[in-house]
Design an enzyme around this catalytic site. Structure first.
Site, PDB file in Angstrom:
ATOM      1  N   LYS A   1       8.416  69.419  13.100  1.00  0.00           N
ATOM      2  CA  LYS A   1       8.376  68.553  11.948  1.00  0.00           C
ATOM      3  C   LYS A   1       8.186  69.354  10.669  1.00  0.00           C
ATOM      4  O   LYS A   1       8.479  68.884   9.582  1.00  0.00           O
ATOM      5  CB  LYS A   1       7.185  67.586  12.060  1.00  0.00           C
ATOM      6  CG  LYS A   1       7.140  66.754  13.298  1.00  0.00           C
ATOM      7  CD  LYS A   1       5.814  65.951  13.287  1.00  0.00           C
ATOM      8  CE  LYS A   1       5.549  65.399  14.653  1.00  0.00           C
ATOM      9  NZ  LYS A   1       4.184  64.866  14.756  1.00  0.00           N
TER      10      LYS A   1
ATOM     11  N   GLU B   1      13.876  76.598   8.199  1.00  0.00           N
ATOM     12  CA  GLU B   1      12.604  76.576   8.930  1.00  0.00           C
ATOM     13  C   GLU B   1      11.456  76.853   7.974  1.00  0.00           C
ATOM     14  O   GLU B   1      11.624  77.508   6.946  1.00  0.00           O
ATOM     15  CB  GLU B   1      12.692  77.601  10.079  1.00  0.00           C
ATOM     16  CG  GLU B   1      11.413  77.884  10.845  1.00  0.00           C
ATOM     17  CD  GLU B   1      10.838  76.700  11.603  1.00  0.00           C
ATOM     18  OE1 GLU B   1      10.825  75.569  11.068  1.00  0.00           O
ATOM     19  OE2 GLU B   1      10.346  76.912  12.732  1.00  0.00           O
ATOM     20  N   ASP B   2      10.291  76.317   8.319  1.00  0.00           N
ATOM     21  CA  ASP B   2       9.137  76.505   7.440  1.00  0.00           C
ATOM     22  C   ASP B   2       8.564  77.911   7.531  1.00  0.00           C
ATOM     23  O   ASP B   2       8.281  78.545   6.523  1.00  0.00           O
ATOM     24  CB  ASP B   2       8.056  75.449   7.751  1.00  0.00           C
ATOM     25  CG  ASP B   2       7.732  75.335   9.246  1.00  0.00           C
ATOM     26  OD1 ASP B   2       8.255  76.132  10.044  1.00  0.00           O
ATOM     27  OD2 ASP B   2       6.954  74.438   9.608  1.00  0.00           O
TER      28      ASP B   2
ATOM     29  N   ASP C   1       6.648  83.003  12.732  1.00  0.00           N
ATOM     30  CA  ASP C   1       5.395  83.606  13.202  1.00  0.00           C
ATOM     31  C   ASP C   1       5.746  84.565  14.343  1.00  0.00           C
ATOM     32  O   ASP C   1       6.062  85.721  14.106  1.00  0.00           O
ATOM     33  CB  ASP C   1       4.433  82.490  13.614  1.00  0.00           C
ATOM     34  CG  ASP C   1       3.060  83.007  13.981  1.00  0.00           C
ATOM     35  OD1 ASP C   1       2.817  84.215  13.824  1.00  0.00           O
ATOM     36  OD2 ASP C   1       2.209  82.212  14.425  1.00  0.00           O
TER      37      ASP C   1
ATOM     38  N   PHE D   1      -3.359  81.845   9.151  1.00  0.00           N
ATOM     39  CA  PHE D   1      -2.877  80.496   9.419  1.00  0.00           C
ATOM     40  C   PHE D   1      -2.842  79.713   8.117  1.00  0.00           C
ATOM     41  O   PHE D   1      -3.850  79.593   7.429  1.00  0.00           O
ATOM     42  CB  PHE D   1      -3.763  79.788  10.449  1.00  0.00           C
ATOM     43  CG  PHE D   1      -3.115  78.560  10.992  1.00  0.00           C
ATOM     44  CD1 PHE D   1      -2.146  78.641  11.976  1.00  0.00           C
ATOM     45  CD2 PHE D   1      -3.453  77.305  10.490  1.00  0.00           C
ATOM     46  CE1 PHE D   1      -1.524  77.497  12.463  1.00  0.00           C
ATOM     47  CE2 PHE D   1      -2.841  76.164  10.964  1.00  0.00           C
ATOM     48  CZ  PHE D   1      -1.878  76.265  11.951  1.00  0.00           C
TER      49      PHE D   1
ATOM     50  N   ASP E   1       1.150  72.084   9.225  1.00  0.00           N
ATOM     51  CA  ASP E   1      -0.037  71.326   9.597  1.00  0.00           C
ATOM     52  C   ASP E   1      -1.058  72.140  10.366  1.00  0.00           C
ATOM     53  O   ASP E   1      -0.764  73.199  10.910  1.00  0.00           O
ATOM     54  CB  ASP E   1       0.366  70.136  10.478  1.00  0.00           C
ATOM     55  CG  ASP E   1       0.759  70.596  11.889  1.00  0.00           C
ATOM     56  OD1 ASP E   1       1.629  71.486  12.008  1.00  0.00           O
ATOM     57  OD2 ASP E   1       0.174  70.103  12.868  1.00  0.00           O
TER      58      ASP E   1
ATOM     59  N   ARG F   1       0.041  68.318   5.951  1.00  0.00           N
ATOM     60  CA  ARG F   1       1.474  68.443   5.647  1.00  0.00           C
ATOM     61  C   ARG F   1       1.774  67.934   4.243  1.00  0.00           C
ATOM     62  O   ARG F   1       2.743  68.349   3.623  1.00  0.00           O
ATOM     63  CB  ARG F   1       2.313  67.645   6.651  1.00  0.00           C
ATOM     64  CG  ARG F   1       2.210  68.128   8.105  1.00  0.00           C
ATOM     65  CD  ARG F   1       3.297  67.451   8.934  1.00  0.00           C
ATOM     66  NE  ARG F   1       3.102  67.570  10.377  1.00  0.00           N
ATOM     67  CZ  ARG F   1       3.516  68.605  11.108  1.00  0.00           C
ATOM     68  NH1 ARG F   1       4.115  69.615  10.542  1.00  0.00           N
ATOM     69  NH2 ARG F   1       3.323  68.614  12.413  1.00  0.00           N
TER      70      ARG F   1
HETATM   71  P1  IMP Z   1       6.711  80.792  16.246  1.00  0.00           P
HETATM   72  O1  IMP Z   1       7.511  80.188  17.345  1.00  0.00           O
HETATM   73  O2  IMP Z   1       5.468  81.487  16.728  1.00  0.00           O
HETATM   74  O3  IMP Z   1       7.509  81.661  15.289  1.00  0.00           O
HETATM   75  O4  IMP Z   1       6.068  79.609  15.420  1.00  0.00           O
HETATM   76  C1  IMP Z   1       6.841  78.786  14.699  1.00  0.00           C
HETATM   77  C2  IMP Z   1       6.212  77.429  14.537  1.00  0.00           C
HETATM   78  O5  IMP Z   1       4.785  77.442  14.684  1.00  0.00           O
HETATM   79  C3  IMP Z   1       6.481  77.006  13.118  1.00  0.00           C
HETATM   80  O6  IMP Z   1       7.657  76.260  13.071  1.00  0.00           O
HETATM   81  C4  IMP Z   1       5.262  76.207  12.775  1.00  0.00           C
HETATM   82  O7  IMP Z   1       5.461  74.865  13.142  1.00  0.00           O
HETATM   83  C5  IMP Z   1       4.165  76.772  13.610  1.00  0.00           C
HETATM   84  N1  IMP Z   1       3.348  77.752  12.848  1.00  0.00           N
HETATM   85  C6  IMP Z   1       3.369  79.101  12.919  1.00  0.00           C
HETATM   86  N2  IMP Z   1       2.504  79.661  12.061  1.00  0.00           N
HETATM   87  C7  IMP Z   1       1.897  78.629  11.426  1.00  0.00           C
HETATM   88  C8  IMP Z   1       0.889  78.551  10.383  1.00  0.00           C
HETATM   89  O8  IMP Z   1       0.361  79.553   9.856  1.00  0.00           O
HETATM   90  N3  IMP Z   1       0.545  77.302   9.994  1.00  0.00           N
HETATM   91  C9  IMP Z   1       1.095  76.165  10.528  1.00  0.00           C
HETATM   92  N4  IMP Z   1       2.032  76.195  11.487  1.00  0.00           N
HETATM   93  C10 IMP Z   1       2.439  77.410  11.928  1.00  0.00           C
HETATM   94 MG    MG Z   2       7.751  74.047  12.605  1.00  0.00          MG
END
Ligand code: IMP
Ligand code: MG
Length: 191
Positions: free
Chosen positions: A52, A108-109, A112, A163, A170, A176
């Site tokens: 989301k 994408e937001d 990570d 974070f 969120d 959000r």
């Molecule tokens: P990844 O798969 O570890 O790259 O994480 C991606 C998803 O984890 C993102 O689309 C976010 O929804 C969530 N996410 C990763 N880091 C954060 C953060 O610092 N705050 C909030 N959501 C995060």
């Molecule tokens: Mg996300």
């Protein structure tokens, strides 16, 4: 459109510090929109956001883009309830548009670990787009467990490995609706 200031939002008091204000985000999103409009002029462009967290960014970015385009949504869940990723990514919703021959840009937001984007790229690549690129608002500087298989074409901001919440992001489904992006106070995690 006029929204209340973040200072009026009761969630604002949970922030330890603000990384990017609403104005800074708006300026950067406008720049990205201009760049994308130039790069994709004359091409059938489809923006695809990941539910989301990506939708606030998507809704601002698409209004910063001055060429015709469509958008779609995919759902991905990484069993993330708290502040760290489990590494297992489940697709909960596929795109609905026919992506064959389209120039697809994933919106994408945050990047990570890269697990989510790797899985979503794979899902979309097999649908035969003419090109597939990523536009990510935040790039978290950290050692990636698994290299991102597709480099980021557009990045809003580089951020430290902390974070963050706000602007679609969120913690436990809250925050959000903050217009800024910030770091939570440690006591909010119960840590
Ligand atoms: P990844 O798969 O570890 O790259 O994480 C991606 C998803 O984890 C993102 O689309 C976010 O929804 C969530 N996410 C990763 N880091 C954060 C953060 O610092 N705050 C909030 N959501 C995060
Ligand atoms: Mg996300």
């Amino acid at each position: 459109m006029h929204f209340p200031s973040d200072q009026e939002n009761e969630l604002f008091q949970d922030l330890e510090r603000v990384l990017f204000t609403r104005e800074e985000i708006a300026r950067r999103v406008a720049e990205l929109g201009r760049q994308i409009s130039e790069d994709y002029r004359g091409k059938p462009l489809v923006l695809i956001s990941i539910l989301k967290g990506g939708i606030i960014f998507l809704s601002d970015l698409m209004r910063s883009i001055t060429i015709p385009h469509a958008f779609d949504l995919v759902g991905a869940s990484s069993y993330r309830g708290g502040a760290s990723s489990s590494g297992k990514v489940i697709i909960t919703k596929d795109a609905e548009l026919d992506l064959r021959g389209k120039h697809v840009l994933i919106v994408e937001d945050i990047l990570d670990t890269g697990h989510t984007l790797n899985v979503v790229c794979e899902l979309l690549r097999i649908q035969g787009p003419a090109s597939l690129e990523i536009c990510c608002l935040l790039n978290k500087k950290r050692v990636r467990e698994r290299e991102l298989r597709q480099p980021l074409r557009y990045v809003g901001f580089e951020i430290p490995d902390e974070f963050v919440v706000g602007y679609g992001l969120d913690y436990g489904e809250r925050y959000r609706n903050l217009s800024c992006i910030g770091v939570l106070k440690p006591e909010v995690y119960g840590g």
